[in-house]
Design a protein around this motif. Structure first.
Motif, PDB file in Angstrom:
ATOM      1  N   SER A  82       0.834  -1.213   0.000  1.00  0.00           N
ATOM      2  CA  SER A  82       0.000   0.000   0.000  1.00  0.00           C
ATOM      3  C   SER A  82       0.865   1.257   0.000  1.00  0.00           C
ATOM      4  CB  SER A  82      -0.928  -0.006   1.216  1.00  0.00           C
ATOM      5  OG  SER A  82      -1.744  -1.160   1.219  1.00  0.00           O
ATOM      6  N   LEU A  83       1.819   1.284  -0.895  1.00  0.00           N
ATOM      7  CA  LEU A  83       2.759   2.401  -0.917  1.00  0.00           C
ATOM      8  C   LEU A  83       2.085   3.707  -1.313  1.00  0.00           C
ATOM      9  CD1 LEU A  83       5.804   0.506  -2.378  1.00  0.00           C
ATOM     10  CD2 LEU A  83       5.800   1.790  -0.242  1.00  0.00           C
ATOM     11  N   LYS A  84       2.577   4.790  -0.719  1.00  0.00           N
ATOM     12  CA  LYS A  84       2.044   6.130  -0.950  1.00  0.00           C
ATOM     13  C   LYS A  84       3.155   7.020  -1.493  1.00  0.00           C
ATOM     14  CE  LYS A  84      -0.644   5.511   3.296  1.00  0.00           C
ATOM     15  NZ  LYS A  84      -0.925   6.069   4.649  1.00  0.00           N
ATOM     16  N   PRO A  85       2.801   8.078  -2.186  1.00  0.00           N
ATOM     17  CA  PRO A  85       3.843   8.993  -2.673  1.00  0.00           C
ATOM     18  C   PRO A  85       4.744   9.508  -1.553  1.00  0.00           C
ATOM     19  CG  PRO A  85       1.783   9.448  -3.777  1.00  0.00           C
ATOM     20  CD  PRO A  85       1.473   8.425  -2.709  1.00  0.00           C
ATOM     21  N   GLU A  86       4.212   9.678  -0.368  1.00  0.00           N
ATOM     22  CA  GLU A  86       5.025  10.164   0.752  1.00  0.00           C
ATOM     23  C   GLU A  86       6.016   9.119   1.278  1.00  0.00           C
ATOM     24  OE1 GLU A  86       1.690  10.258   0.471  1.00  0.00           O
ATOM     25  OE2 GLU A  86       0.707   9.951   2.434  1.00  0.00           O
ATOM     26  N   ASP A  87       5.940   7.902   0.749  1.00  0.00           N
ATOM     27  CA  ASP A  87       6.942   6.887   1.084  1.00  0.00           C
ATOM     28  C   ASP A  87       8.198   7.036   0.231  1.00  0.00           C
ATOM     29  OD1 ASP A  87       4.278   4.530   1.445  1.00  0.00           O
ATOM     30  OD2 ASP A  87       5.410   5.486   3.069  1.00  0.00           O
ATOM     31  N   THR A  88       8.171   7.931  -0.731  1.00  0.00           N
ATOM     32  CA  THR A  88       9.333   8.153  -1.585  1.00  0.00           C
ATOM     33  C   THR A  88      10.512   8.644  -0.756  1.00  0.00           C
ATOM     34  OG1 THR A  88       7.994   8.655  -3.535  1.00  0.00           O
ATOM     35  CG2 THR A  88      10.236   9.552  -3.484  1.00  0.00           C
ATOM     36  N   ALA A  89      11.629   7.933  -0.864  1.00  0.00           N
ATOM     37  CA  ALA A  89      12.810   8.236  -0.062  1.00  0.00           C
ATOM     38  C   ALA A  89      13.927   7.279  -0.451  1.00  0.00           C
ATOM     39  CB  ALA A  89      12.512   8.077   1.427  1.00  0.00           C
ATOM     40  N   VAL A  90      15.103   7.538   0.080  1.00  0.00           N
ATOM     41  CA  VAL A  90      16.179   6.554   0.039  1.00  0.00           C
ATOM     42  C   VAL A  90      16.037   5.693   1.292  1.00  0.00           C
ATOM     43  CG1 VAL A  90      18.664   6.156   0.023  1.00  0.00           C
ATOM     44  CG2 VAL A  90      17.686   8.082  -1.262  1.00  0.00           C
ATOM     45  N   TYR A  91      16.014   4.404   1.100  1.00  0.00           N
ATOM     46  CA  TYR A  91      15.831   3.463   2.202  1.00  0.00           C
ATOM     47  C   TYR A  91      17.181   2.850   2.568  1.00  0.00           C
ATOM     48  CZ  TYR A  91      10.808   3.864   1.991  1.00  0.00           C
ATOM     49  OH  TYR A  91       9.525   4.352   2.060  1.00  0.00           O
ATOM     50  N   TYR A  92      17.468   2.868   3.868  1.00  0.00           N
ATOM     51  CA  TYR A  92      18.746   2.393   4.381  1.00  0.00           C
ATOM     52  C   TYR A  92      18.550   1.223   5.333  1.00  0.00           C
ATOM     53  CZ  TYR A  92      20.672   6.858   2.758  1.00  0.00           C
ATOM     54  OH  TYR A  92      21.064   7.939   1.999  1.00  0.00           O
ATOM     55  N   CYS A  93      19.421   0.269   5.197  1.00  0.00           N
ATOM     56  CA  CYS A  93      19.507  -0.829   6.135  1.00  0.00           C
ATOM     57  C   CYS A  93      20.564  -0.481   7.182  1.00  0.00           C
ATOM     58  CB  CYS A  93      19.909  -2.087   5.359  1.00  0.00           C
ATOM     59  SG  CYS A  93      20.303  -3.515   6.349  1.00  0.00           S
ATOM     60  N   SER A  94      20.318  -0.852   8.416  1.00  0.00           N
ATOM     61  CA  SER A  94      21.302  -0.609   9.470  1.00  0.00           C
ATOM     62  C   SER A  94      21.453  -1.871  10.312  1.00  0.00           C
ATOM     63  CB  SER A  94      20.886   0.570  10.342  1.00  0.00           C
ATOM     64  OG  SER A  94      19.659   0.308  10.978  1.00  0.00           O
ATOM     65  N   ALA A  95      22.581  -1.965  10.974  1.00  0.00           N
ATOM     66  CA  ALA A  95      22.882  -3.146  11.792  1.00  0.00           C
ATOM     67  C   ALA A  95      23.706  -2.745  12.999  1.00  0.00           C
ATOM     68  CB  ALA A  95      23.632  -4.182  10.959  1.00  0.00           C
ATOM     69  N   GLN A  96      23.965  -3.734  13.832  1.00  0.00           N
ATOM     70  CA  GLN A  96      24.763  -3.518  15.036  1.00  0.00           C
ATOM     71  C   GLN A  96      24.165  -2.440  15.910  1.00  0.00           C
ATOM     72  OE1 GLN A  96      28.730  -3.054  13.214  1.00  0.00           O
ATOM     73  NE2 GLN A  96      29.174  -5.128  13.983  1.00  0.00           N
ATOM     74  N   TYR A  97      22.875  -2.644  16.240  1.00  0.00           N
ATOM     75  CA  TYR A  97      22.232  -1.748  17.192  1.00  0.00           C
ATOM     76  C   TYR A  97      23.003  -1.780  18.510  1.00  0.00           C
ATOM     77  CZ  TYR A  97      18.904  -0.373  20.778  1.00  0.00           C
ATOM     78  OH  TYR A  97      18.319   0.203  21.865  1.00  0.00           O
ATOM     79  N   LEU A  98      23.278  -0.623  19.032  1.00  0.00           N
ATOM     80  CA  LEU A  98      24.105  -0.517  20.225  1.00  0.00           C
ATOM     81  C   LEU A  98      23.232  -0.469  21.478  1.00  0.00           C
ATOM     82  CD1 LEU A  98      26.581   2.085  18.693  1.00  0.00           C
ATOM     83  CD2 LEU A  98      26.915  -0.391  18.929  1.00  0.00           C
ATOM     84  N   SER A  99      22.542   0.627  21.684  1.00  0.00           N
ATOM     85  CA  SER A  99      21.647   0.802  22.829  1.00  0.00           C
ATOM     86  C   SER A  99      20.883   2.097  22.616  1.00  0.00           C
ATOM     87  CB  SER A  99      22.430   0.856  24.154  1.00  0.00           C
ATOM     88  OG  SER A  99      23.288   1.980  24.168  1.00  0.00           O
ATOM     89  N   GLY A 100      19.920   2.353  23.447  1.00  0.00           N
ATOM     90  CA  GLY A 100      19.184   3.604  23.373  1.00  0.00           C
ATOM     91  C   GLY A 100      18.015   3.538  22.405  1.00  0.00           C
ATOM     92  N   SER A 101      17.514   4.691  22.040  1.00  0.00           N
ATOM     93  CA  SER A 101      16.324   4.774  21.193  1.00  0.00           C
ATOM     94  C   SER A 101      16.566   4.213  19.810  1.00  0.00           C
ATOM     95  CB  SER A 101      15.877   6.233  21.083  1.00  0.00           C
ATOM     96  OG  SER A 101      14.851   6.357  20.118  1.00  0.00           O
ATOM     97  N   TYR A 102      15.604   3.407  19.326  1.00  0.00           N
ATOM     98  CA  TYR A 102      15.670   2.903  17.950  1.00  0.00           C
ATOM     99  C   TYR A 102      15.598   4.057  16.947  1.00  0.00           C
ATOM    100  CZ  TYR A 102      14.264  -1.635  19.970  1.00  0.00           C
ATOM    101  OH  TYR A 102      14.185  -2.789  20.695  1.00  0.00           O
TER     102      TYR A 102
END
Length: 121
Positions: A82-102
């Motif tokens: 159900s993609l919307k025009p406002e979903d337009t962006a560069v999408y990044y994957c991240s890893a090695q979560y350390l701590s604190g807020s996601y």
């Protein structure tokens, strides 16, 4: 650092779907997806734990996006419906979560190069 390679971005019409993939080399730990639209800050979308696979989503994508992972392939996915025009962006994957807020990108140790998602109206 862990090397992350995203794929699966592209151009889709509003209401359509895309599945992003992120292949990791090495011990990625908990992995997440973010996105960044032009002129905006990087936005947290979803995270999945390495052990157990529990997930957490930002309200902006809850119910439309699904994060999953294949530990055998060391790969995380983001199914986007159900993609919307406002979903337009560069999408990044991240890893090695350390701590604190996601929601804070600084709390992740590794990033991919990003993949462009464009949703046309």
């Amino acid at each position: 650092q862990v090397q992350l390679v995203e794929s699966g971005g592209g151009l889709v019409q509003a209401g359509g779907s895309l599945r992003l993939s992120c292949a990791a080399s090495g011990r990625a730990g908990n992995m997440a997806w973010f996105r960044q639209a032009p002129g905006k800050e990087r936005e947290f979308l979803a995270i999945i734990r390495w052990s157990g696979g529990s997930t957490y989503y930002a309200d902006s994508v809850k119910g439309r996006f699904t994060i999953s992972r294949d530990n055998a392939k060391n790969t995380v996915y983001l199914q986007m419906n159900s993609l919307k025009p406002e979903d337009t962006a560069v999408y990044y994957c991240s890893a090695q979560y350390l701590s604190g807020s996601y929601y804070n990108p600084s709390n992740f140790g590794s990033w991919g190069q990003g993949t462009q998602v464009t949703v046309s109206s």
